[in-house]
Write a protein that holds these residues in place. Structure first.
Motif, PDB file in Angstrom:
ATOM      1  N   ALA A 164      14.962   4.403  22.338  1.00  0.00           N
ATOM      2  CA  ALA A 164      14.120   5.433  21.722  1.00  0.00           C
ATOM      3  C   ALA A 164      12.893   4.741  21.135  1.00  0.00           C
ATOM      4  CB  ALA A 164      14.894   6.160  20.622  1.00  0.00           C
ATOM      5  N   LYS A 165      11.710   5.317  21.388  1.00  0.00           N
ATOM      6  CA  LYS A 165      10.456   4.724  20.921  1.00  0.00           C
ATOM      7  C   LYS A 165       9.597   5.784  20.244  1.00  0.00           C
ATOM      8  CE  LYS A 165      10.147   1.434  24.769  1.00  0.00           C
ATOM      9  NZ  LYS A 165       9.259   0.925  25.827  1.00  0.00           N
ATOM     10  N   THR A 166       8.786   5.331  19.322  1.00  0.00           N
ATOM     11  CA  THR A 166       7.808   6.218  18.697  1.00  0.00           C
ATOM     12  C   THR A 166       6.689   6.475  19.695  1.00  0.00           C
ATOM     13  OG1 THR A 166       6.447   4.420  17.831  1.00  0.00           O
ATOM     14  CG2 THR A 166       8.270   5.205  16.412  1.00  0.00           C
ATOM     15  N   LYS A 167       5.784   7.401  19.369  1.00  0.00           N
ATOM     16  CA  LYS A 167       4.661   7.677  20.276  1.00  0.00           C
ATOM     17  C   LYS A 167       3.759   6.462  20.437  1.00  0.00           C
ATOM     18  CE  LYS A 167       1.855   9.845  16.704  1.00  0.00           C
ATOM     19  NZ  LYS A 167       1.213  11.034  16.236  1.00  0.00           N
ATOM     20  N   GLU A 168       3.850   5.523  19.473  1.00  0.00           N
ATOM     21  CA  GLU A 168       3.081   4.277  19.570  1.00  0.00           C
ATOM     22  C   GLU A 168       3.805   3.211  20.399  1.00  0.00           C
ATOM     23  OE1 GLU A 168       3.874   5.676  16.533  1.00  0.00           O
ATOM     24  OE2 GLU A 168       1.953   6.691  16.253  1.00  0.00           O
ATOM     25  N   GLY A 169       5.013   3.532  20.872  1.00  0.00           N
ATOM     26  CA  GLY A 169       5.765   2.596  21.698  1.00  0.00           C
ATOM     27  C   GLY A 169       6.657   1.648  20.915  1.00  0.00           C
ATOM     28  N   VAL A 170       6.838   1.891  19.619  1.00  0.00           N
ATOM     29  CA  VAL A 170       7.695   1.041  18.800  1.00  0.00           C
ATOM     30  C   VAL A 170       9.156   1.427  19.022  1.00  0.00           C
ATOM     31  CG1 VAL A 170       8.262   0.345  16.435  1.00  0.00           C
ATOM     32  CG2 VAL A 170       5.882   0.771  17.071  1.00  0.00           C
ATOM     33  N   GLU A 171       9.986   0.447  19.348  1.00  0.00           N
ATOM     34  CA  GLU A 171      11.406   0.687  19.583  1.00  0.00           C
ATOM     35  C   GLU A 171      12.101   0.947  18.253  1.00  0.00           C
ATOM     36  OE1 GLU A 171      11.986  -3.076  21.358  1.00  0.00           O
ATOM     37  OE2 GLU A 171      11.365  -2.397  23.344  1.00  0.00           O
ATOM     38  N   ARG A 220      28.972   1.965  24.659  1.00  0.00           N
ATOM     39  CA  ARG A 220      29.242   0.627  24.125  1.00  0.00           C
ATOM     40  C   ARG A 220      28.535   0.387  22.802  1.00  0.00           C
ATOM     41  NH1 ARG A 220      28.656  -2.711  29.785  1.00  0.00           N
ATOM     42  NH2 ARG A 220      30.628  -2.041  30.666  1.00  0.00           N
ATOM     43  N   ALA A 221      27.371   0.995  22.633  1.00  0.00           N
ATOM     44  CA  ALA A 221      26.616   0.807  21.388  1.00  0.00           C
ATOM     45  C   ALA A 221      25.602   1.922  21.232  1.00  0.00           C
ATOM     46  CB  ALA A 221      25.902  -0.545  21.400  1.00  0.00           C
ATOM     47  N   LEU A 222      25.428   2.385  20.008  1.00  0.00           N
ATOM     48  CA  LEU A 222      24.364   3.315  19.648  1.00  0.00           C
ATOM     49  C   LEU A 222      23.831   2.828  18.310  1.00  0.00           C
ATOM     50  CD1 LEU A 222      24.385   7.179  19.784  1.00  0.00           C
ATOM     51  CD2 LEU A 222      23.290   5.946  17.957  1.00  0.00           C
ATOM     52  N   TRP A 223      22.532   2.636  18.242  1.00  0.00           N
ATOM     53  CA  TRP A 223      21.935   2.098  17.019  1.00  0.00           C
ATOM     54  C   TRP A 223      20.603   2.784  16.770  1.00  0.00           C
ATOM     55  CZ3 TRP A 223      17.323  -0.708  16.370  1.00  0.00           C
ATOM     56  CH2 TRP A 223      17.128  -1.233  15.092  1.00  0.00           C
ATOM     57  N   VAL A 224      20.342   3.092  15.501  1.00  0.00           N
ATOM     58  CA  VAL A 224      19.068   3.652  15.059  1.00  0.00           C
ATOM     59  C   VAL A 224      18.579   2.802  13.893  1.00  0.00           C
ATOM     60  CG1 VAL A 224      17.934   5.659  14.028  1.00  0.00           C
ATOM     61  CG2 VAL A 224      19.657   5.994  15.807  1.00  0.00           C
ATOM     62  N   HIS A 225      17.305   2.416  13.947  1.00  0.00           N
ATOM     63  CA  HIS A 225      16.710   1.636  12.869  1.00  0.00           C
ATOM     64  C   HIS A 225      16.895   2.378  11.552  1.00  0.00           C
ATOM     65  CE1 HIS A 225      13.659  -0.201  10.328  1.00  0.00           C
ATOM     66  NE2 HIS A 225      13.609  -1.223  11.201  1.00  0.00           N
ATOM     67  N   GLU A 226      17.198   1.640  10.513  1.00  0.00           N
ATOM     68  CA  GLU A 226      17.494   2.229   9.200  1.00  0.00           C
ATOM     69  C   GLU A 226      16.426   3.217   8.731  1.00  0.00           C
ATOM     70  OE1 GLU A 226      18.809   0.729   4.749  1.00  0.00           O
ATOM     71  OE2 GLU A 226      18.494  -0.744   6.334  1.00  0.00           O
ATOM     72  N   LYS A 227      15.177   2.931   8.993  1.00  0.00           N
ATOM     73  CA  LYS A 227      14.057   3.784   8.578  1.00  0.00           C
ATOM     74  C   LYS A 227      14.125   5.184   9.203  1.00  0.00           C
ATOM     75  CE  LYS A 227       8.987   3.775   8.795  1.00  0.00           C
ATOM     76  NZ  LYS A 227       7.813   3.015   9.236  1.00  0.00           N
ATOM     77  N   TYR A 228      14.799   5.302  10.356  1.00  0.00           N
ATOM     78  CA  TYR A 228      14.840   6.565  11.104  1.00  0.00           C
ATOM     79  C   TYR A 228      16.203   7.265  11.041  1.00  0.00           C
ATOM     80  CZ  TYR A 228      10.346   5.059  12.806  1.00  0.00           C
ATOM     81  OH  TYR A 228       9.040   4.658  12.869  1.00  0.00           O
ATOM     82  N   ARG A 229      17.116   6.728  10.240  1.00  0.00           N
ATOM     83  CA  ARG A 229      18.436   7.347  10.117  1.00  0.00           C
ATOM     84  C   ARG A 229      18.362   8.612   9.273  1.00  0.00           C
ATOM     85  NH1 ARG A 229      21.490   1.641   9.167  1.00  0.00           N
ATOM     86  NH2 ARG A 229      20.960   0.841  11.232  1.00  0.00           N
ATOM     87  N   GLY A 230      19.282   9.541   9.530  1.00  0.00           N
ATOM     88  CA  GLY A 230      19.342  10.782   8.769  1.00  0.00           C
ATOM     89  C   GLY A 230      18.339  11.832   9.216  1.00  0.00           C
ATOM     90  N   MET A 231      17.643  11.579  10.323  1.00  0.00           N
ATOM     91  CA  MET A 231      16.631  12.499  10.848  1.00  0.00           C
ATOM     92  C   MET A 231      17.085  13.194  12.125  1.00  0.00           C
ATOM     93  SD  MET A 231      13.253  10.149  10.476  1.00  0.00           S
ATOM     94  CE  MET A 231      12.680   9.509   8.914  1.00  0.00           C
TER      95      MET A 231
END
Length: 140
Positions: free
Chosen positions: A43-50, A67-78
């Motif tokens: 998953a990437k932002t519109k700027e291409g940041v993973e 096997r794995a699912l991960w979301v950067h802490e800044k984007y959790r809960g959204m």
């Protein structure tokens, strides 16, 4: 048997072992799909940041293995994790998958998977010590 050694594998030896297990498994239960189909997405932002992603695939018997699912802490809960999960489940259904399976730890995403319709099917207590490793499945 005393003349046998056990050694670390190289790539060719890993393939030899995997092929042997696959040959046995497929002699017991015919495959529904010809091989492993990888379902790895970022998953990437519109700027291409993973900012997260999922690693998984569909095996011989039409099971989606996550096997794995991960979301950067800044984007959790959204809702991003649920969106990624729904995306891979939808693709898997279209490819014929009938069930999804995964494992997580109680300090990771137990509540997340329950919220997304997964049912616990087993656990290992005190692994790691004081925690649980939980196995989940969901009919697709």
């Amino acid at each position: 048997m005393s003349e046998i050694s056990i050694e670390p594998c190289n790539g060719q030896e890993i393939k030899f072992i995997s092929d042997g297990l696959n040959e046995f498994n497929l002699s017991q239960v015919p495959p529904l799909a010809p091989n492993w189909t990888s379902f790895d997405f970022v998953a990437k932002t519109k700027e291409g940041v993973e900012i997260g992603g999922i690693l998984g695939g569909i095996g011989y018997w039409n099971g989606l293995e996550i096997r794995a699912l991960w979301v950067h802490e800044k984007y959790r809960g959204m809702g991003l994790g649920s969106r990624i999960l729904a995306y891979i489940e939808t693709l898997a259904r279209k490819k014929g998958a009938v069930i999804a399976m995964l494992d997580t730890f109680d300090f990771q995403a137990e509540k997340f998977y329950l919220k997304n319709g997964y049912q616990p099917i087993g656990e290992i207590k005190d692994f790691p010590m004081g925690h649980r490793r939980i196995y989940f499945s969901k009919r697709l």
